[in-house]
Design a protein around this motif. Structure first.
Motif, PDB file in Angstrom:
ATOM      1  N   LYS A 109       0.836  -1.199   0.000  1.00  0.00           N
ATOM      2  CA  LYS A 109       0.000   0.000   0.000  1.00  0.00           C
ATOM      3  C   LYS A 109       0.877   1.259   0.000  1.00  0.00           C
ATOM      4  O   LYS A 109       0.621   2.207  -0.748  1.00  0.00           O
ATOM      5  N   LYS A 110       1.932   1.233   0.819  1.00  0.00           N
ATOM      6  CA  LYS A 110       2.835   2.379   0.900  1.00  0.00           C
ATOM      7  C   LYS A 110       3.539   2.609  -0.442  1.00  0.00           C
ATOM      8  O   LYS A 110       3.670   3.750  -0.898  1.00  0.00           O
ATOM      9  N   GLU A 111       3.981   1.537  -1.061  1.00  0.00           N
ATOM     10  CA  GLU A 111       4.669   1.637  -2.355  1.00  0.00           C
ATOM     11  C   GLU A 111       3.727   2.210  -3.419  1.00  0.00           C
ATOM     12  O   GLU A 111       4.109   3.049  -4.223  1.00  0.00           O
ATOM     13  N   GLU A 112       2.490   1.749  -3.416  1.00  0.00           N
ATOM     14  CA  GLU A 112       1.502   2.238  -4.370  1.00  0.00           C
ATOM     15  C   GLU A 112       1.250   3.733  -4.173  1.00  0.00           C
ATOM     16  O   GLU A 112       1.182   4.499  -5.143  1.00  0.00           O
ATOM     17  N   GLU A 113       1.136   4.161  -2.924  1.00  0.00           N
ATOM     18  CA  GLU A 113       0.930   5.584  -2.616  1.00  0.00           C
ATOM     19  C   GLU A 113       2.136   6.412  -3.068  1.00  0.00           C
ATOM     20  O   GLU A 113       1.979   7.503  -3.605  1.00  0.00           O
ATOM     21  N   ARG A 114       3.325   5.869  -2.867  1.00  0.00           N
ATOM     22  CA  ARG A 114       4.538   6.575  -3.268  1.00  0.00           C
ATOM     23  C   ARG A 114       4.581   6.748  -4.787  1.00  0.00           C
ATOM     24  O   ARG A 114       4.895   7.833  -5.293  1.00  0.00           O
ATOM     25  N   GLN A 115       4.242   5.669  -5.504  1.00  0.00           N
ATOM     26  CA  GLN A 115       4.231   5.741  -6.971  1.00  0.00           C
ATOM     27  C   GLN A 115       3.196   6.759  -7.456  1.00  0.00           C
ATOM     28  O   GLN A 115       3.452   7.528  -8.381  1.00  0.00           O
ATOM     29  N   GLU A 116       2.026   6.760  -6.814  1.00  0.00           N
ATOM     30  CA  GLU A 116       0.970   7.701  -7.188  1.00  0.00           C
ATOM     31  C   GLU A 116       1.426   9.138  -6.935  1.00  0.00           C
ATOM     32  O   GLU A 116       1.193  10.028  -7.757  1.00  0.00           O
ATOM     33  N   ALA A 117       2.115   9.379  -5.829  1.00  0.00           N
ATOM     34  CA  ALA A 117       2.615  10.719  -5.504  1.00  0.00           C
ATOM     35  C   ALA A 117       3.634  11.161  -6.551  1.00  0.00           C
ATOM     36  O   ALA A 117       3.623  12.317  -6.997  1.00  0.00           O
ATOM     37  N   LEU A 118       4.517  10.241  -6.969  1.00  0.00           N
ATOM     38  CA  LEU A 118       5.502  10.569  -8.001  1.00  0.00           C
ATOM     39  C   LEU A 118       4.824  10.924  -9.329  1.00  0.00           C
ATOM     40  O   LEU A 118       5.205  11.881  -9.995  1.00  0.00           O
ATOM     41  N   ARG A 119       3.794  10.114  -9.708  1.00  0.00           N
ATOM     42  CA  ARG A 119       3.064  10.390 -10.946  1.00  0.00           C
ATOM     43  C   ARG A 119       2.396  11.763 -10.886  1.00  0.00           C
ATOM     44  O   ARG A 119       2.440  12.530 -11.840  1.00  0.00           O
ATOM     45  N   GLN A 120       1.806  12.057  -9.753  1.00  0.00           N
ATOM     46  CA  GLN A 120       1.117  13.332  -9.590  1.00  0.00           C
ATOM     47  C   GLN A 120       2.106  14.499  -9.679  1.00  0.00           C
ATOM     48  O   GLN A 120       1.839  15.496 -10.353  1.00  0.00           O
ATOM     49  N   GLN A 121       3.263  14.354  -9.036  1.00  0.00           N
ATOM     50  CA  GLN A 121       4.283  15.406  -9.103  1.00  0.00           C
ATOM     51  C   GLN A 121       4.739  15.621 -10.542  1.00  0.00           C
ATOM     52  O   GLN A 121       4.923  16.755 -10.993  1.00  0.00           O
ATOM     53  N   GLU A 122       4.925  14.526 -11.269  1.00  0.00           N
ATOM     54  CA  GLU A 122       5.370  14.618 -12.667  1.00  0.00           C
ATOM     55  C   GLU A 122       4.325  15.344 -13.519  1.00  0.00           C
ATOM     56  O   GLU A 122       4.662  16.188 -14.342  1.00  0.00           O
ATOM     57  N   GLU A 123       3.051  15.020 -13.319  1.00  0.00           N
ATOM     58  CA  GLU A 123       1.988  15.679 -14.078  1.00  0.00           C
ATOM     59  C   GLU A 123       1.947  17.173 -13.763  1.00  0.00           C
ATOM     60  O   GLU A 123       1.780  17.998 -14.660  1.00  0.00           O
ATOM     61  N   GLU A 124       2.100  17.523 -12.486  1.00  0.00           N
ATOM     62  CA  GLU A 124       2.095  18.930 -12.088  1.00  0.00           C
ATOM     63  C   GLU A 124       3.268  19.673 -12.739  1.00  0.00           C
ATOM     64  O   GLU A 124       3.115  20.802 -13.217  1.00  0.00           O
ATOM     65  N   ARG A 125       4.424  19.018 -12.755  1.00  0.00           N
ATOM     66  CA  ARG A 125       5.608  19.632 -13.351  1.00  0.00           C
ATOM     67  C   ARG A 125       5.393  19.864 -14.848  1.00  0.00           C
ATOM     68  O   ARG A 125       5.685  20.939 -15.380  1.00  0.00           O
ATOM     69  N   LYS A 126       4.848  18.850 -15.543  1.00  0.00           N
ATOM     70  CA  LYS A 126       4.597  18.991 -16.983  1.00  0.00           C
ATOM     71  C   LYS A 126       3.593  20.103 -17.245  1.00  0.00           C
ATOM     72  O   LYS A 126       3.766  20.885 -18.182  1.00  0.00           O
ATOM     73  N   ALA A 127       2.554  20.191 -16.438  1.00  0.00           N
ATOM     74  CA  ALA A 127       1.534  21.233 -16.620  1.00  0.00           C
ATOM     75  C   ALA A 127       2.160  22.607 -16.418  1.00  0.00           C
ATOM     76  O   ALA A 127       1.896  23.555 -17.178  1.00  0.00           O
ATOM     77  N   LYS A 128       3.001  22.726 -15.391  1.00  0.00           N
ATOM     78  CA  LYS A 128       3.662  23.999 -15.096  1.00  0.00           C
ATOM     79  C   LYS A 128       4.526  24.438 -16.286  1.00  0.00           C
ATOM     80  O   LYS A 128       4.459  25.584 -16.729  1.00  0.00           O
ATOM     81  N   TYR A 129       5.332  23.508 -16.817  1.00  0.00           N
ATOM     82  CA  TYR A 129       6.207  23.858 -17.933  1.00  0.00           C
ATOM     83  C   TYR A 129       5.419  24.123 -19.208  1.00  0.00           C
ATOM     84  O   TYR A 129       5.799  24.976 -20.003  1.00  0.00           O
ATOM     85  N   ALA A 130       4.316  23.419 -19.429  1.00  0.00           N
ATOM     86  CA  ALA A 130       3.489  23.674 -20.603  1.00  0.00           C
ATOM     87  C   ALA A 130       2.902  25.081 -20.519  1.00  0.00           C
ATOM     88  O   ALA A 130       2.871  25.823 -21.519  1.00  0.00           O
ATOM     89  N   LYS A 131       2.455  25.482 -19.335  1.00  0.00           N
ATOM     90  CA  LYS A 131       1.899  26.820 -19.142  1.00  0.00           C
ATOM     91  C   LYS A 131       2.981  27.877 -19.387  1.00  0.00           C
ATOM     92  O   LYS A 131       2.752  28.875 -20.077  1.00  0.00           O
ATOM     93  N   MET A 132       4.178  27.657 -18.837  1.00  0.00           N
ATOM     94  CA  MET A 132       5.278  28.605 -19.016  1.00  0.00           C
ATOM     95  C   MET A 132       5.633  28.741 -20.499  1.00  0.00           C
ATOM     96  O   MET A 132       5.860  29.845 -20.997  1.00  0.00           O
TER      97      MET A 132
END
Length: 131
Positions: free
Chosen positions: A29-52
């Protein structure tokens, strides 16, 4: 060399020999949550750079409009269209016009040169060439 505590050594030996390992019940469960957090961070980063990048592109377009500059892709497309328009209906390059003074007139020029040379020859030689 200090002796290794026997309790720790036997525990590690048991794991190496294929014994049961102590498993954390929430590890998956912890590993799954960690992977989900990483995916979410990556999506946020891509959105930020696309906006910039979108903001930068708006600024670049403003500069292009101000100075009448065209994008590289637009230049290439226009050049390609111009080439196609020029080549339409013709499979070969256009023929060049014959410049004046070329062609059949050359023989006449040679005759006139010969006449000029004959004029400067002594009399008896002139008579030989005129016959």
């Amino acid at each position: 060399f200090s002796p290794v505590p026997s309790l720790g050594a036997t525990k590690d030996m048991g794991k190496m020999l294929g014994g049961d390992e102590e498993k954390d019940p929430d590890a998956a469960k912890k590993e799954e949550e960690r992977q989900e957090a990483l995916r979410q961070q990556e999506e946020e980063r891509k959105a930020k750079y696309a906006k910039m990048e979108a903001e930068r592109e708006v600024m670049r377009q403003g500069i292009r409009d101000k100075y009448g500059i065209k994008k590289k892709e637009e230049k290439e497309a226009e050049a390609q269209a111009a080439l196609e328009a020029n080549a339409e209906g013709s499979l070969t390059r256009p023929k060049k016009a014959v410049p004046p003074g070329c062609g059949d007139e050359e023989e006449e020029e040679e005759e006139s040169i010969l006449d000029t040379v004959i004029k400067y020859l002594p009399g008896p030689l002139q008579d030989m060439f005129k016959k």
